[in-house]
Design an enzyme around this catalytic site. Structure first.
Site, PDB file in Angstrom:
ATOM      1  N   HIS A 182       0.937  -1.269   0.039  1.00 40.41           N
ATOM      2  CA  HIS A 182       0.197   0.047   0.119  1.00 40.41           C
ATOM      3  C   HIS A 182       0.953   1.247   0.203  1.00 40.41           C
ATOM      4  O   HIS A 182       0.331   2.353  -0.097  1.00 40.41           O
ATOM      5  CB  HIS A 182      -1.016   0.140   1.219  1.00 40.41           C
ATOM      6  CG  HIS A 182      -0.296   0.181   2.631  1.00 40.41           C
ATOM      7  ND1 HIS A 182      -0.125  -0.668   3.326  1.00 40.41           N
ATOM      8  CD2 HIS A 182       0.122   1.224   3.132  1.00 40.41           C
ATOM      9  CE1 HIS A 182       0.364  -0.365   4.390  1.00 40.41           C
ATOM     10  NE2 HIS A 182       0.484   1.037   4.404  1.00 40.41           N
ATOM     11  N   ASP A 212       0.035  -7.875   1.715  1.00 40.13           N
ATOM     12  CA  ASP A 212       0.296  -6.512   1.573  1.00 40.13           C
ATOM     13  C   ASP A 212       1.907  -6.013   1.555  1.00 40.13           C
ATOM     14  O   ASP A 212       2.482  -5.383   2.141  1.00 40.13           O
ATOM     15  CB  ASP A 212      -0.309  -5.703   2.879  1.00 40.13           C
ATOM     16  CG  ASP A 212      -0.234  -4.122   2.596  1.00 40.13           C
ATOM     17  OD1 ASP A 212       0.030  -3.839   1.275  1.00 40.13           O
ATOM     18  OD2 ASP A 212       0.030  -3.288   3.577  1.00 40.13           O
ATOM     19  N   SER A 291       4.988   1.868   7.990  1.00 43.04           N
ATOM     20  CA  SER A 291       4.473   0.501   7.156  1.00 43.04           C
ATOM     21  C   SER A 291       5.727   0.226   6.157  1.00 43.04           C
ATOM     22  O   SER A 291       6.237   1.211   5.576  1.00 43.04           O
ATOM     23  CB  SER A 291       3.316   1.174   6.187  1.00 43.04           C
ATOM     24  OG  SER A 291       2.260   1.421   6.921  1.00 43.04           O
TER      25      SER A 291
END
Length: 339
Positions: A182, A212, A291
């Site tokens: 993402h 992800d 992230s």
């Protein structure tokens, strides 16, 4: 013809005594010289005679030196062998007098050269096109506002806008980087910044959408590139200390420490579009920008990739529950063999 020389005895023939001349006078008696060899044997080289006073002084000096040596050995004694107690005492003394780095500081030093900042860019022209398409799908209002003409696409640098900032970790020293999907999804251009400040373009080499994860390949790498060490999660247990390193809100690299809160967790995205399983739950602070960053042990070894935080509010900030994809899954995404 020359006659040969003849030698005769000292007495004339017939026993007659020859008349005595001045040359025949007897020579005075002189003691024969001492043989050289005998003299050398009797007196060694460097030998000289000592008088009684000198001999006494020499023996006194030897005696004093002997006493001094004996006293020295008596005071010092034989060297004692080091024991484990001696070593423990020295270690404790060092720990009391020297400031030692914490476990988290050592873990950060080990992982820092492998952590990169990941920035994704999109073109303004593309954003405007998408915005125009979205407006076209919206039912027209009674008095719709006039829209500005859409700018044509430009190759200039000011045509780009930063779409997102995340973190990555180098897992192969040839510039192979793990991050979250993402972070780079939908980007027109991806840039990575290494620990020494080197900036490089990067391309997506592979994805693992169910976890992800995205694998990036940097176009340029530092000369002293160091890849992170990955460690199996088989022996990971709740309560183990872990460190999360990344760029929360673009600030960093930042480090936050905590423990493993649980294993095998399930997380569902707020939009409900994706559900991830078998995650590591941890309580080290993580926020947007973390992230794709590494979750590491106190040895600086990567056990997971930070991927999500649980916050039921719209703030999307850290409330104490974070999730990481186990490194076994991440290594598979990069085409590496499992542990």
């Amino acid at each position: 013809m020359r006659r040969p020389a003849l030698y005769s005895s000292s007495r004339p023939a017939g026993g007659a005594r020859a008349p005595v001349t001045g040359h025949d006078l007897p020579l005075p008696l002189v003691a024969p010289p001492e043989p050289v060899a005998a003299t050398a044997a009797a007196r060694p080289r460097g030998w000289r005679r000592f008088v009684p006073g000198q001999m006494a002084m020499m023996w006194s000096t030897i005696f004093v030196l002997a006493l001094a040596l004996a006293a020295m050995f008596a005071l010092n004694g034989p060297q004692r062998r080091l024991t484990q107690d001696d070593i423990n005492a020295a270690v404790l003394k060092t720990m009391e007098t020297q400031v030692m780095p914490s476990e988290y500081a050592r873990a950060y030093d080990n992982i820092r050269p492998s952590v990169v900042r990941v920035v994704s860019y999109v073109k303004k022209s593309r954003l405007k096109d998408e915005e125009a398409k979205q407006v076209a799908k919206t039912p027209s209002a009674k008095n719709p506002k006039a829209t500005k003409p859409i700018a044509t696409e430009s190759a200039a640098a000011d045509d780009e806008v930063e779409a997102g900032v995340g973190t990555g970790v180098v897992i192969i020293d040839k510039g192979v980087i793990l991050t979250n999907l993402h972070v780079v999804s939908g980007a027109d251009r991806i840039e990575v910044i290494f620990h020494d400040g080197l900036k490089s373009a990067a391309s997506i080499r592979g994805v693992q959408a169910e976890n992800d994860l995205a694998v990036l390949q940097a176009a340029k790498i530092p000369d002293d590139m160091i890849a992170a060490t990955m460690r199996s999660t088989n022996d990971l247990a709740p309560g183990d200390k872990v460190l999360a390193v990344g760029f929360p809100f673009g600030i960093g690299p930042s480090a936050s420490g905590g423990v493993v809160s649980g294993l095998g967790r399930v997380f569902k995205s707020p939009e409900g579009k994706q559900e991830m399983k078998n995650l590591i739950q941890f309580d080290a602070a993580a926020n947007p920008g973390n992230s794709g960053g590494p979750l590491v042990t106190m040895d600086g070894e990567v056990v997971g990739i930070v991927t999500a935080i649980l916050n039921p509010t719209s703030a999307r900030t850290f409330l104490g529950i974070g999730f990481a994809v186990p490194i076994e899954n991440a290594a598979t995404a990069a085409g590496l063999p499992p542990f």
